[in-house]
Write a protein that holds these residues in place. Structure first.
Motif: not given
Length: 335
Positions: A63-87
């Protein structure tokens, strides 16, 4: 490919994330002589280990296990609390409609690919498959040393060549007809929509590794066509998603096996990454409101909505992935 993975039939089950894969489905495909697969890109290392051990208990076959090599399209440091709350504020009508609370701002949004790959390597399965990129050379060397067969996904001929040059054992040529996420990594997903037929034929011509075809294949005739193009096997997703053993809801399966999936569309609405599924109210609503954050933040923000909708057996505000070959489906048993 069959020799590499000790298969009776050159058929790979497409890996699904977000609760759509299941131990029962993976084991059923493996026991029937194909390569069962389980998508674990959304899981932390402990959960990945638990899935691996459950699969070892369920089947003795590869059997195979599958991952996504690139798993962030934006650095977590850029998803600030303010941006998160707006979303969150943009999505409040959805949370209210499903009677769920908005998710809290977490310590981190997702585990790193390297952490997840290390957990898989501890198990290890017969095969490690991945999309959205080429793993670091050190990661690939570790899997080679462990005797694990690697399967990388390409959505263009250039991506197939990049995987081949990295020494990937098997290349999955995934055409634009495929359901679920587009695994593009050298260009945007919108600029990487190559059909299965030309993609497979060109990839076979330009790489040394065995190529397996994916996208728009849902029956024996599709498999024969892929082999005629030079592929050594196929990866099938939607047809296995519609089976009793998959983790999809009964409503999702009924849509795939009925007329509900005659039309599909590409959208970033559900996860922030381009994926093919069945159009519904949620896609229209999120697109119109421009309430779409990059991956993995969109997935995190929508998680309570999608979980509640599944529990309520709704089809209007859930993600229902489907490839273009759904009208060909007829089997409810994975075997």
């Amino acid at each position: 490919m069959s020799r590499l993975l000790a298969l009776d039939r050159p058929i790979v089950q497409g890996p699904f994330g977000g609760g759509l894969s299941s131990v029962a489905l993976t084991a059923a495909v493996s026991d029937a002589g194909g390569l069962g697969s389980f998508g674990v890109h959304h899981l932390d290392p402990d959960a990945i280990r638990a899935i691996g051990h459950a699969l070892y208990a369920a089947t003795r076959r590869s059997f195979a296990l599958n991952l996504w090599v690139s798993n962030h399209d934006l650095a977590e440091s850029e998803m600030t609390p303010d941006r998160f709350e707006a979303a969150v504020r943009r999505l409040e009508p959805l949370y209210d409609a499903l009677d769920v609370a908005a998710p809290p701002y977490p310590e981190r949004f997702a585990a790193s690919f390297e952490e997840q790959a290390a957990a898989i390597l501890e198990l290890p399965p017969a095969a490690f498959s991945f999309v959205f990129g080429v793993p670091d050379e050190r990661v690939l060397d570790a899997f080679r040393d462990a005797g694990v067969v690697t399967l990388g996904t390409a959505t263009t001929a250039d991506e197939a060549v990049a995987l081949d040059e990295a020494g990937i054992d098997v290349i999955v040529a995934s055409g634009a007809e495929a359901g679920g996420h587009r695994g593009a990594f050298l260009a945007s997903a919108e600029d990487s929509l190559v059909g299965t037929l030309p993609l497979v034929r060109i990839a076979v011509q330009e790489v040394q590794a065995p190529v397996i075809a994916a996208g728009g294949i849902a029956d024996a005739r599709g498999i024969v066509a892929a082999l005629a193009l030079g592929a050594e096997g196929v990866q099938i997703g939607t047809a296995f998603l519609a089976t009793d053993e998959s983790g999809a809801t009964a409503e999702h399966k009924d849509a795939l096996l009925g007329d509900g999936a005659r039309q599909t569309m590409l959208t970033r609405a559900f996860s922030g990454r381009l994926a093919r599924g069945i159009p519904n109210e949620l896609v229209e609503r999120l697109t119109a409101d421009k309430a779409i954050e990059p991956y993995p933040y969109q997935t995190y923000l929508l998680k309570p909505v999608l979980e509640a909708a599944r529990a309520q057996r709704r089809t209007d505000v859930v993600a229902m992935w489907s490839g273009q070959a759904a009208p060909l489906l007829e089997h409810r048993s994975a075997a």
